[in-house]
Design a protein around this motif. Structure first.
Motif, mmCIF file in Angstrom:
data_model
loop_
_atom_site.group_PDB
_atom_site.id
_atom_site.type_symbol
_atom_site.label_atom_id
_atom_site.label_comp_id
_atom_site.label_asym_id
_atom_site.label_seq_id
_atom_site.Cartn_x
_atom_site.Cartn_y
_atom_site.Cartn_z
ATOM 1 N N HIS A 71 67.125 43.537 81.368
ATOM 2 C CA HIS A 71 67.876 44.497 80.561
ATOM 3 C C HIS A 71 66.934 45.019 79.480
ATOM 4 O O HIS A 71 66.223 44.231 78.845
ATOM 5 N N TYR A 78 69.868 52.255 76.851
ATOM 6 C CA TYR A 78 69.900 51.079 77.710
ATOM 7 C C TYR A 78 69.550 51.442 79.146
ATOM 8 O O TYR A 78 69.944 52.492 79.642
ATOM 9 N N VAL A 134 73.282 44.617 69.698
ATOM 10 C CA VAL A 134 74.177 44.974 70.805
ATOM 11 C C VAL A 134 75.597 45.281 70.324
ATOM 12 O O VAL A 134 76.550 45.201 71.092
ATOM 13 N N ASP A 136 77.080 48.004 69.818
ATOM 14 C CA ASP A 136 77.729 49.069 70.587
ATOM 15 C C ASP A 136 77.777 48.766 72.087
ATOM 16 O O ASP A 136 78.269 49.569 72.875
ATOM 17 N N ARG A 137 77.268 47.603 72.501
ATOM 18 C CA ARG A 137 77.310 47.165 73.909
ATOM 19 C C ARG A 137 77.712 45.690 73.935
ATOM 20 O O ARG A 137 76.886 44.822 74.249
ATOM 21 N N GLU A 139 79.161 43.810 75.944
ATOM 22 C CA GLU A 139 78.959 43.073 77.193
ATOM 23 C C GLU A 139 77.557 42.455 77.268
ATOM 24 O O GLU A 139 77.314 41.556 78.076
#
Length: 148
Positions: A71, A78, A134, A136-137, A139
């Protein structure tokens, strides 16, 4: 039959790998010179390589096992890449992670890769991710370094 049939614990023993603190996984340095350094790195599920970034370029080369999902968070946002040998499935045997790019990795079973860092790796060249990385992400928060 070769490495493909070997368990991760056997590889760890045969290559003399040791735990990599904070990031996760197992490693051993194979070269540490004036211009670059290289390591073997083994990641075994359910473990993961926690979010981190280097202030220098890092080149991954896939050696054995199941595909390694890397990742990446950088100026372009991303993306993920899969290191492996199934080219038809979009896997690639090599990946360049530019300096300053955040990275984290995971695998379905175990993956053995090599990395080369230019200029050579030092403990001062790495930074580990925090929850704000992270935000805003959510997961991807599961790949943050474990709290000490």
């Amino acid at each position: 039959m070769g490495v493909g049939m070997t368990e991760a614990s056997d590889i760890i023993e045969r290559l003399g790998l040791r735990p990599l603190p904070v990031e996760g996984g197992y490693f051993t340095e194979t070269w540490g010179g004036d211009h670059f350094s290289s390591i073997y790195y083994l990641l075994a599920a359910p473990g993961y390589s926690a979010w981190h970034r280097l202030d220098r370029d890092e080149v991954y080369a896939f050696h054995a096992g199941s595909a390694l999902t890397v990742h990446l968070l950088g100026p372009g946002g991303y993306r993920s890449a899969r290191l492996g040998t199934d080219l038809r499935a979009g896997e690639r045997p090599q990946l360049v992670v530019p300096a300053g790019t955040w990275q984290a990795s995971e695998t379905a079973a175990w993956s053995l890769v090599g990395t080369v860092v230019v200029p050579p790796y030092t403990d001062e060249c790495v930074e580990f991710g925090t929850p704000s990385l992270v935000a805003d992400r959510p997961e991807l928060a599961r790949l943050l370094p474990a709290a000490p």
